[in-house]
Design an enzyme around this catalytic site. Sequence first.
Site, PDB file in Angstrom:
ATOM      1  NE  ARG A 101      -4.393  -3.781  13.052  1.00  0.00           N
ATOM      2  CZ  ARG A 101      -4.056  -3.303  11.861  1.00  0.00           C
ATOM      3  NH1 ARG A 101      -4.974  -2.704  11.114  1.00  0.00           N
ATOM      4  NH2 ARG A 101      -2.812  -3.398  11.418  1.00  0.00           N
ATOM      5  CG  HIS A 128      -6.002  -4.353   5.481  1.00  0.00           C
ATOM      6  ND1 HIS A 128      -6.945  -3.665   6.222  1.00  0.00           N
ATOM      7  CD2 HIS A 128      -4.794  -3.775   5.762  1.00  0.00           C
ATOM      8  CE1 HIS A 128      -6.341  -2.718   6.917  1.00  0.00           C
ATOM      9  NE2 HIS A 128      -5.044  -2.764   6.669  1.00  0.00           N
ATOM     10  CD  GLN A 131      -4.159   0.485   3.394  1.00  0.00           C
ATOM     11  OE1 GLN A 131      -3.950   0.593   4.606  1.00  0.00           O
ATOM     12  NE2 GLN A 131      -3.943   1.484   2.548  1.00  0.00           N
ATOM     13  CG  ASP A 231       1.820  -5.472   3.035  1.00  0.00           C
ATOM     14  OD1 ASP A 231       2.244  -4.588   3.810  1.00  0.00           O
ATOM     15  OD2 ASP A 231       1.078  -6.397   3.414  1.00  0.00           O
ATOM     16  CB  CYS A 272      -1.004  -0.894   3.237  1.00  0.00           C
ATOM     17  SG  CYS A 272      -0.093  -2.380   3.700  1.00  0.00           S
ATOM     18  NE  ARG A 300      -7.263   2.149   6.435  1.00  0.00           N
ATOM     19  CZ  ARG A 300      -6.631   1.353   7.300  1.00  0.00           C
ATOM     20  NH1 ARG A 300      -5.334   1.091   7.152  1.00  0.00           N
ATOM     21  NH2 ARG A 300      -7.276   0.799   8.311  1.00  0.00           N
TER      22      ARG A 300
END
Length: 329
Positions: A101, A128, A131, A231, A272, A300
Amino acid sequence: MPRHFLKDDDLTSAEQKEVLELALALTEDRFARRPFAGPRTVAVLFDKSSTRTRVSFATGIVELGGSPLVIEAGASQMGRGESIADTTRVLTRQVSAIVWRTFGQERIEEMASVATVPVINALTDEYHPCQILADLLTIAQRTGGLADGDQALAGRSMAYLGDGANNMAHSYLLGGAVAGMDVRIAAPATHRPDPAVLARAEEIAAATGGSVLVTDDPVAAVAGVDAVLTDTWVSMGQEDEKSARDADLFGAYAVTDELMARAGETAVFLHCLPAYRGKEVAASVIDGPASVVWDEAENRLHAQKALMTWLVDHPDDATAPHALERSAS
């Protein structure tokens, strides 16, 4: 060289469906696959803060029989200036996969260029993709999109509202197009997706039967869709822009009950997380009957376990052309 998962179109449509089908199977039997039994170690590197990514990868690696080695940027020599390449050369002689990450996409691409084990993008500033796998799994669970047939989610539709220039919008474009979905991005004209990402999504959609729309009209975007997504308006690293990213800029793109009513009759809402009620989404939506955010958060775990297993099952793909070329062949 191993297969990596650096952005959403690193999987073909057929491969994405395989991963999603495996993820669905793992929701029913969490310990059905043990590719890291030994235990084998998986390095999980964090340059950015995390809750869901940290928990889901660490838990998933253990459930796959392995041992997660979680490394914070500040606790590693890379945080003191060691090159990405040198760190990677050390890691790949000792671990079975690397999850990272980080910030710029070029960082994880540099790591993958050196690594001899799979490298997985756990979030960059540009994408991402893990996700999106979880989100596609969640939509498929609610719409029957993994039933027998061709592509898992072909013909389904989703609308993302908010910052169209962030990593979530970019990954929805690519991942949704790979799935053959109708992907709609509603964002202010000042916050549109990267033109190169949009062009790539259009190219993929032309091959998979999907479609891509970018608009500044949130009502048109959500009309009749199967899923509405959003988001936070302030992504990591943008905290100093918070005042400029509030209601004046994104207020029209907040997901309200009125907007949800314009979506399909059985439409679901995804986020998310972390979410800010009263900002990008109304509390009555995220806590209401259409919300599947907690299923999405759990997914996830299942999607990433499936991805890691799939990558281990496909250890050497040095001659494979790019995902779109493979899907078109």
